[in-house]
Write a protein that holds these residues in place. Structure first.
Motif, short mmCIF file in Angstrom:
data_model
loop_
_atom_site.label_atom_id
_atom_site.label_comp_id
_atom_site.label_asym_id
_atom_site.label_seq_id
_atom_site.Cartn_x
_atom_site.Cartn_y
_atom_site.Cartn_z
N ASP A 509 47.64 97.02 27.50
CA ASP A 509 46.92 97.83 26.51
C ASP A 509 47.56 97.75 25.13
O ASP A 509 46.87 97.66 24.12
CB ASP A 509 46.92 99.31 26.95
CG ASP A 509 45.98 99.53 28.13
OD1 ASP A 509 45.26 98.58 28.48
OD2 ASP A 509 46.02 100.65 28.71
N GLN A 510 48.88 97.77 25.14
CA GLN A 510 49.59 97.75 23.85
C GLN A 510 49.83 96.33 23.36
O GLN A 510 50.42 96.14 22.30
CB GLN A 510 50.96 98.43 24.01
CG GLN A 510 50.90 99.90 24.37
CD GLN A 510 50.38 100.77 23.22
OE1 GLN A 510 50.62 100.49 22.06
NE2 GLN A 510 49.60 101.80 23.57
N MET A 511 49.38 95.40 24.11
CA MET A 511 49.50 93.98 23.76
C MET A 511 50.96 93.61 23.47
O MET A 511 51.30 93.09 22.41
CB MET A 511 48.61 93.66 22.56
CG MET A 511 47.14 93.70 22.94
SD MET A 511 46.09 93.30 21.57
CE MET A 511 46.25 94.70 20.54
N VAL A 512 51.75 93.92 24.44
CA VAL A 512 53.19 93.62 24.29
C VAL A 512 53.51 92.34 25.06
O VAL A 512 53.13 92.20 26.21
CB VAL A 512 54.05 94.77 24.84
CG1 VAL A 512 55.53 94.42 24.77
CG2 VAL A 512 53.78 96.06 24.09
N ASP A 513 54.17 91.41 24.34
CA ASP A 513 54.62 90.18 25.02
C ASP A 513 55.99 90.43 25.60
O ASP A 513 56.85 90.97 24.91
CB ASP A 513 54.73 89.03 24.01
CG ASP A 513 53.35 88.64 23.49
OD1 ASP A 513 52.38 88.87 24.24
OD2 ASP A 513 53.30 88.16 22.34
N VAL A 514 56.14 89.99 26.84
CA VAL A 514 57.47 90.15 27.45
C VAL A 514 58.04 88.77 27.78
O VAL A 514 57.41 88.00 28.49
CB VAL A 514 57.41 91.00 28.73
CG1 VAL A 514 58.81 91.11 29.37
CG2 VAL A 514 56.86 92.38 28.43
N ASP A 515 59.22 88.47 27.19
CA ASP A 515 59.89 87.19 27.50
C ASP A 515 61.08 87.49 28.39
O ASP A 515 61.88 88.37 28.09
CB ASP A 515 60.41 86.55 26.20
CG ASP A 515 59.27 86.09 25.33
OD1 ASP A 515 58.14 86.00 25.85
OD2 ASP A 515 59.52 85.87 24.12
N MET A 516 61.16 86.76 29.47
CA MET A 516 62.29 86.96 30.41
C MET A 516 63.18 85.73 30.41
O MET A 516 62.70 84.63 30.62
CB MET A 516 61.76 87.20 31.81
CG MET A 516 60.97 88.47 31.93
SD MET A 516 61.92 89.68 32.80
CE MET A 516 61.49 89.22 34.45
N LEU A 517 64.50 85.92 30.13
CA LEU A 517 65.45 84.80 30.17
C LEU A 517 66.58 85.18 31.12
O LEU A 517 67.66 85.63 30.70
CB LEU A 517 66.02 84.55 28.77
CG LEU A 517 65.01 84.22 27.66
CD1 LEU A 517 65.66 84.35 26.30
CD2 LEU A 517 64.53 82.78 27.84
N ILE A 518 66.28 85.04 32.40
CA ILE A 518 67.30 85.48 33.36
C ILE A 518 67.64 84.34 34.32
O ILE A 518 66.74 83.81 34.99
CB ILE A 518 66.84 86.71 34.13
CG1 ILE A 518 66.72 87.89 33.14
CG2 ILE A 518 67.82 87.08 35.25
CD1 ILE A 518 66.15 89.12 33.72
N GLU A 519 68.91 84.01 34.32
CA GLU A 519 69.31 82.93 35.22
C GLU A 519 69.56 83.51 36.61
O GLU A 519 69.86 84.70 36.75
CB GLU A 519 70.59 82.29 34.68
CG GLU A 519 70.33 81.50 33.41
CD GLU A 519 71.63 81.22 32.67
OE1 GLU A 519 72.70 81.24 33.31
OE2 GLU A 519 71.56 80.99 31.45
N ASP A 520 69.49 82.58 37.57
CA ASP A 520 69.61 83.04 38.96
C ASP A 520 70.96 83.70 39.26
O ASP A 520 71.03 84.65 40.01
CB ASP A 520 69.41 81.85 39.93
CG ASP A 520 67.92 81.65 40.17
OD1 ASP A 520 67.14 82.51 39.67
OD2 ASP A 520 67.56 80.66 40.82
N GLU A 521 72.01 83.14 38.64
CA GLU A 521 73.35 83.66 38.96
C GLU A 521 73.56 85.09 38.47
O GLU A 521 74.56 85.72 38.77
CB GLU A 521 74.44 82.76 38.37
CG GLU A 521 74.39 82.67 36.87
CD GLU A 521 75.72 82.21 36.29
OE1 GLU A 521 76.57 81.72 37.05
OE2 GLU A 521 75.92 82.37 35.08
#
Ligand code: ADP
Length: 637
Positions: A509-521
């Motif tokens: 609704d708020q048109m928020v982009d979410v970027d995730m930069l998470i490594e497995d470790e």
């Protein structure tokens, strides 16, 4: 409250320092008494013993002087010497009396003083007697000299008398000799004259001898010799008397007899030289005796003086001994007092203040800090029945109350989040439900028309919509579940996905982009799945709220590992946090949102949850550049 609690720290410190102060006061009193005693003794020694010893020395000196002067008096050869010696003696006696008076002032030794005085009276009368005897002796000497002078004259007179008579007899004899042979009468006459001449020779010799003996008597040194001389003198006297019978008829015999009598008078009268010399010798004897007596008296006085000196010395020694004892006692008591002070002060400062108070305060301080940092399981040791014990009890009560309050707050925050979510979820579920309604109605029509494939298609869509709704409901159930207290290795990624799924509607609704930069470790952390989700939902919700009015709405969620830690960073492009608020955002009930929109509990609950996991949390913001939150969690291998 027990009795010991009522005594308290103040009472105990007061008692301890009171004891130390009492010991110090006791030491001061002991020192004061010792010094006073010492001062008294010194005063006594300075005021009595020292003068007594000085007087004694002066008395001894005066005594010596008296002996010397008394000898000089006894040896006086004339009246001047006697007078001078006597005057000097009088002065010395006066000095000695004055010294005795001075010594006797305040004297306790009365017997000694009585002896002193008695000796002095005897000495004085002896000396007076000596003076009298010397004066008498000198008078006798003068008289003796006078008699000697007169004896010389009498002796000369005697010679003047006897010598012409001898000449006469010699003439008569010569005359008779010239006529010898004329008659027998002449021969008898010659013999008579010869006898007279012999008698006159004898008288001449004996008269001179008598005068010589009397003259010698003047200087005879002893009474025995004087007596011998006197006996001899009387022998000569009787011989002269015999010879006088021979010359009885010689002219001038009477006159010669008178001159002999004159000589004899120097010896035989009570005022004769023999008598005077006898008395003089007696005087000399008594002078000697008196001198000896005086010497003995002075020796006795000397002994008394020595006795007094030794008495004073022993008194002084006694006093010194007493002072020494009192100083030793004072020293002992002072040492005891100092030891008591030290033995009380050291345990009080070291054990009671150092360990009992400061140690306990430090422990309490650590407990307070731990509780302030959010660890409500912090141990609060309660020991002692004093103010610190009471503080520890209060802290324990505070910790327990806080723990309960926090649990209530968590619950309240959860309910608030639930309320917020319910609205969103109702909205979310309504959409699939409406779609399902639409598709199911449509499917019925398609089945009626025999369009089976289309109908299956619709059913697939319905199935996926149902799954979506199911997913939402599953998330809600997880949130509503009572949080497990146990902390275990948790997949951070899955918690993040859960949170994002629950908030998917709002994000969209708020048109928020979410970027995730998470490594497995970085995925595995020590946490509780549900509570971690709760924290993430909170943070993402806040970020969405902050980006409501910003043109760019973007969230970057990244994580990195730092040894045993994993740091999760949530960055948004929202309004950011004002500098004056950044310190307060973790405080319970701090909110900048309108009434009904925010309770101000989310961050404080989140903070405590992360602390529960053994991690920590912080925020950073720059004006108009959004906010960044860091979660630091322990890496679970
Ligand atoms: P609430 O959300 O109910 O206000 P919170 O404890 O979650 O309570 O947040 C407290 C306050 O912190 C918010 O009112 C807001 O002012 C500020 N805040 C939290 N997150 C952000 C963010 N991402 N950007 C800007 N401000 C934020």
């Amino acid at each position: 409250m027990t009795t010991s609690a009522r005594i308290g720290i103040r009472g105990r410190l007061f008692a301890a320092f009171g004891l130390v102060a009492m010991a110090t006061v006791a030491a001061a009193i002991v020192a004061w008494i010792s010094f006073t005693r010492l001062g008294d003794t010194l005063d006594d020694m300075a005021g009595r013993s020292v003068p007594a010893v000085t007087y004694a020395a002066e008395l001894a000196e005066q005594g010596g002087g008296i002996i010397g002067t008394a000898q000089a008096l006894a040896a006086a050869q004339n009246e001047n010497e006697r007078k001078r010696a006597w005057e000097l003696l009088a002065i010395r006696l006066q000095g000695m009396n004055a010294l005795l008076e001075a010594t006797s002032k305040g004297d306790d030794n009365k017997d000694l003083l009585v002896d002193f005085r008695k000796d002095m009276v005897t000495l004085q009368s002896n000396l007076q007697h000596l003076n009298f005897v010397v004066r008498q002796r000198l008078e006798r000497v003068a008289r003796k000299e006078e008699l000697s002078e007169r004896l010389r004259w009498a002796s000369a007179d005697f010679l003047d008398e006897v010598e012409p008579m001898i000449d006469d007899t010699r003439f008569n004899i010569n005359l008779a000799l010239s006529r010898v042979g004329e008659s027998s009468i002449l021969t008898a006459h010659l013999e008579n004259e010869l006898a007279r001449q012999r008698a006159l020779f004898m008288i001449n010799a004996d008269g001179s001898l008598l005068a010589e003996l009397i003259g010698r008597a003047e200087n005879i040194p002893s009474l025995d010799a004087l007596k011998g001389t006197e006996l001899y003198f009387h022998e000569v006297e009787s011989r002269i008397n015999e010879n006088f019978q021979t010359i009885e008829k010689v002219p001038g015999a009477l006159s010669l007899r008178q001159s002999i009598k004159d000589i004899l008078a120097f010896a035989n009268s009570p005022q004769g030289l023999f008598q005077i010399r006898t008395q003089e010798l007696a005087d000399i004897e008594s002078e000697k005796e008196l001198l000896v007596k005086n010497q003995l008296l002075l020796q006795h006085l000397d002994a008394l003086i020595s006795e007094r000196v030794s008495w004073e010395s022993s008194r002084a020694l006694d006093a010194a001994e007493r002072s020494r004892t009192s100083i030793q006692q004072g020293r002992l008591w002072m040492t005891v007092a100092v030891f008591i002070s030290v033995f009380v002060a050291i345990p009080v400062v070291w054990i009671y203040v150092g360990q009992g108070l400061v140690g306990r305060l430090r422990t309490l301080d650590e407990s307070m800090r731990t509780i302030a940092e959010g660890d409500l399981n912090a141990r609060v040791p309660v020991s002692g029945h004093d103010e610190i014990g009471e503080m520890a009890n209060s802290l324990r009560t505070f910790r327990d109350t806080l723990s309960e309050t926090q649990a209530e707050l968590v619950q309240a925050a959860k309910l608030a989040a639930l309320g917020q979510l319910t609205a969103g979820i109702a909205h979310e579920i309504n959409q699939p439900l409406a779609a399902i309604r639409h598709y199911s109605r449509n499917t019925g029509l398609l089945v009626e028309k025999g369009r089976v494939d289309d109908a299956r298609n619709n059913l697939d869509k319905i199935t996926s919509l149902v799954e979506k709704a199911n997913h939402i409901i599953e998330g809600l159930r997880a949130l509503a579940r009572k949080p497990k207290r146990d902390i275990r290795p948790t997949d951070m990624m899955s918690a993040l996905n859960e949170a994002l799924t629950l908030l998917e509607g709002r994000l969209r609704d708020q048109m928020v982009d979410v970027d995730m930069l998470i490594e497995d470790e970085c995925r595995s952390v020590l946490a509780g799945q549900v509570r971690l989700e709760q924290v993430l939902i909170n943070l993402i919700n806040n970020a969405i709220d902050a980006m409501t009015n910003t043109p760019v709405r973007r969230m970057i969620i990244s994580a990195r590992r730092d040894k045993e830690w994993v740091e999760l960073k949530l960055q948004d492009t929202g309004s950011g946090i004002a500098a004056e608020h950044i310190e307060q955002i973790f405080d319970p009930f701090f909110t900048t949102k309108d009434v009904g929109e925010g309770l101000g509990l989310g961050l404080s609950v989140s903070y405590n949850i992360i602390r529960d996991f053994g991690g920590n949390m912080r925020a950073e913001s720059q004006d108009d550049k959004g906010a960044t939150f860091w979660l630091r969690l322990k890496y679970a291998s």
